[in-house]
Each structure stands twice: as C-alpha cells, then as structure tokens.
Motif scaffolding. Sequence first.
Motif, short mmCIF file in Angstrom:
data_model
loop_
_atom_site.label_atom_id
_atom_site.label_comp_id
_atom_site.label_asym_id
_atom_site.label_seq_id
_atom_site.Cartn_x
_atom_site.Cartn_y
_atom_site.Cartn_z
N UNK A 1 2.07 1.45 -14.57
CA UNK A 1 0.75 2.10 -15.17
C UNK A 1 0.57 3.51 -15.33
N UNK A 2 1.79 4.32 -15.02
CA UNK A 2 1.98 5.56 -15.12
C UNK A 2 2.36 5.93 -16.81
N UNK A 3 2.62 4.82 -17.57
CA UNK A 3 2.97 4.87 -18.82
C UNK A 3 1.62 5.13 -19.49
N UNK A 4 0.19 4.97 -18.92
CA UNK A 4 -0.91 4.95 -19.72
C UNK A 4 -2.07 5.78 -18.79
N UNK A 5 -1.64 6.01 -17.34
CA UNK A 5 -2.46 6.65 -16.79
C UNK A 5 -1.78 7.64 -15.72
N UNK B 1 0.82 -1.13 0.21
CA UNK B 1 0.15 0.10 0.26
C UNK B 1 0.88 1.25 -0.09
N UNK B 2 2.00 1.48 0.78
CA UNK B 2 2.71 2.27 0.66
C UNK B 2 3.51 2.46 -0.49
N UNK B 3 3.99 1.65 -1.00
CA UNK B 3 4.49 1.66 -2.23
C UNK B 3 3.61 2.20 -3.44
N UNK B 4 2.35 1.60 -3.43
CA UNK B 4 1.39 2.17 -4.32
C UNK B 4 1.11 3.73 -4.20
N UNK B 5 0.89 4.10 -2.74
CA UNK B 5 0.71 5.59 -2.77
C UNK B 5 1.94 6.55 -2.92
N UNK B 6 2.91 6.01 -2.48
CA UNK B 6 4.24 6.84 -2.77
C UNK B 6 4.56 7.05 -4.35
N UNK B 7 4.44 6.11 -5.14
CA UNK B 7 4.53 6.04 -6.61
C UNK B 7 3.26 7.05 -7.19
N UNK B 8 2.17 6.80 -6.62
CA UNK B 8 1.10 7.64 -7.16
C UNK B 8 1.62 9.06 -7.13
N UNK C 1 -6.70 2.96 -15.98
CA UNK C 1 -7.12 3.66 -14.54
C UNK C 1 -7.83 2.56 -13.89
N UNK C 2 -8.52 1.58 -14.57
CA UNK C 2 -9.24 0.41 -13.82
C UNK C 2 -8.10 -0.19 -13.00
N UNK C 3 -7.20 -0.62 -13.25
CA UNK C 3 -6.07 -1.16 -12.48
C UNK C 3 -5.48 -0.13 -11.29
N UNK C 4 -5.30 1.12 -11.96
CA UNK C 4 -4.89 2.35 -11.13
C UNK C 4 -5.87 2.27 -9.76
N UNK C 5 -7.10 2.51 -9.90
CA UNK C 5 -7.98 2.75 -8.91
C UNK C 5 -7.96 1.34 -8.03
N UNK C 6 -8.00 0.11 -8.75
CA UNK C 6 -7.86 -1.07 -7.94
C UNK C 6 -6.49 -1.06 -6.86
N UNK D 1 6.59 -0.28 -8.13
CA UNK D 1 6.59 -0.78 -9.46
C UNK D 1 5.20 -0.96 -10.25
N UNK D 2 4.35 -1.67 -9.47
CA UNK D 2 3.02 -1.65 -10.41
C UNK D 2 2.54 -0.35 -10.75
N UNK D 3 2.31 0.72 -9.82
CA UNK D 3 1.96 1.98 -10.14
C UNK D 3 2.82 2.82 -11.16
N UNK D 4 4.03 2.48 -10.99
CA UNK D 4 5.13 3.16 -12.00
C UNK D 4 4.78 2.74 -13.29
#
Length: 263
Positions: free
Chosen positions: A259-263, A55-62, A145-150, A254-257
């Motif tokens: 996804x940044x290529x598209x969203x 969760x922290x990784x997701x939020x930090x990358x966001x 964005x679907x994966x992003x929000x998930x 990594x996952x959120x990073x």
Amino acid sequence: MGIVTKARPLNTKIAAFASILVAGAFGVCLPVLGRTTIPALHPDKSIFFLIKGFAAGVILATGFIHILPDAFDDLTNPCLNENPWGNFPFTGFVGDIDVDGGFISNWLLQEEVLELGIVVHSVIIGITVGVSQNPSTIKPLVAALTFHQFFLGMGLGGCISQAEFKNRAIVTMALFFSLTTPVGIGIGIGITNVYSETSPTALIVQGVLNAAAAGILIYMSLVDLLAADFMNPKLQNNGKLQFAAYVSLLLGAGFMSVLAKWA
C-alpha cells in the motif's frame, strides 16, 4: 468553469471522508467485537496469536515504510536551511528518543501510547488528502488510504481487545482512531488556500511529528507486541502455531508495504 474545477476535488474529498471513516471504524471494531461474539477470537485462543502477528506486521510496516521515509524527506527538504537541518540527523534523533523511552510495563499504557503514534500519523495523512487539489491524485490515494486505515484499525483493534479496557475506554479509543483521518481531511480542506507543503514550518512540524510517530510504532511493534507474543510459552511450544504466526506477521507487513506505493 473555475467553480466546477474546485467542486470536483471537494466532492472527492467528501467521498474520502466517508470511505476512510467507515473503513477505519470497521477495522478497529472487528477484533474488539469479535472477541465477545466469536469464541475463537478470544485472547486465550491460538488464532488470536495470528491476529496479533498480523497487527504487529501492519504497525511495524507503517512505522518503517509509511512514516519514517516521509519524516526523512520532510526534515532533509532543500526548502529548509542547511544549518541546522542539513547538518544533523533530526529524524533519527527524534525517532530514537521515542524508541529509547524505556520499556512500558503497563499494558493499558502501552495501548494508549500506540494509539498516540497511530493518531499522529492518521491526522497528517488526512491533512495531505484535504489540501490536495488534483482529483487524479486524490482518487488512487483515497482507495489506498481506505485499505490502509482498515488494516491499521485491525492492528489497533487487536491490541485494544487484549488490553481489557473498560467498554467506555474501548469506545473512546475506537472512535478517536476512526475520526482522526477524516478530521485531518476536514482540517486540510479548511487550510487549502493558506497551506504550503514546502513551507519550512509545515515541513518541520510534519517531519518531527512523523519521526516521533515512527519511533513509537516501531518500538511498540518490536518490543511490546512481537517480543511479548513470540516469547509466550504457548507459541514457543507449538511449532505449527509459531510458523503460522510468522506467516501472519509477514502478511501484515506485506500488505502495508504494498500500500505504500500509493499511500
């Protein structure tokens, strides 16, 4: 022909509304419901440290990858007057105000501030989808964005589950998060004919809100999530768990990073 052309992006946006709503709701509810139905997901268990690390990784990358660059782009856009927007680092200034806001010792308040940052970001990306008129652009954006929000929902849900809110507050926060991006899409659809993403007003509002949201998420992930968990004696005294938490953190970021290529 014009009606058909307009209908295509509208249909895609309606699909986006449903897809992102379901993904966000599922993501935020998964850790919360799992806490009560799956004993291994209880905050006292080791696996919960891995969830919090993810969760922290997701939020930090966001904050760093998804929001902060957009804020820089908005507030340094050539459409804005050079004075003052080109002569002062407003993005860093606004973000730093949030970062320097001080340590928030109340865990419940921490989660409310965290959700505020996420909600601001979610509304803005929803509006971005809503005002877009190109189906070929919307479709990959919606998938991302679907994966992003998930994943973002999982991050928020993991934090909410540890805060021990009352059930009513949990439902309210989960519902609020789930609806923000779809509501943003609805707003975007409604203002499509009058909205200009290059207008000074739109750039300034989006830029300032993005900078504030980035500051909130970066601060909360580093100080209130990572520092608190990685300084926990249970984690520090268990090398394997500590390594697994680092891996989980990197996976989330990594996952959120990606996804940044598209969203």
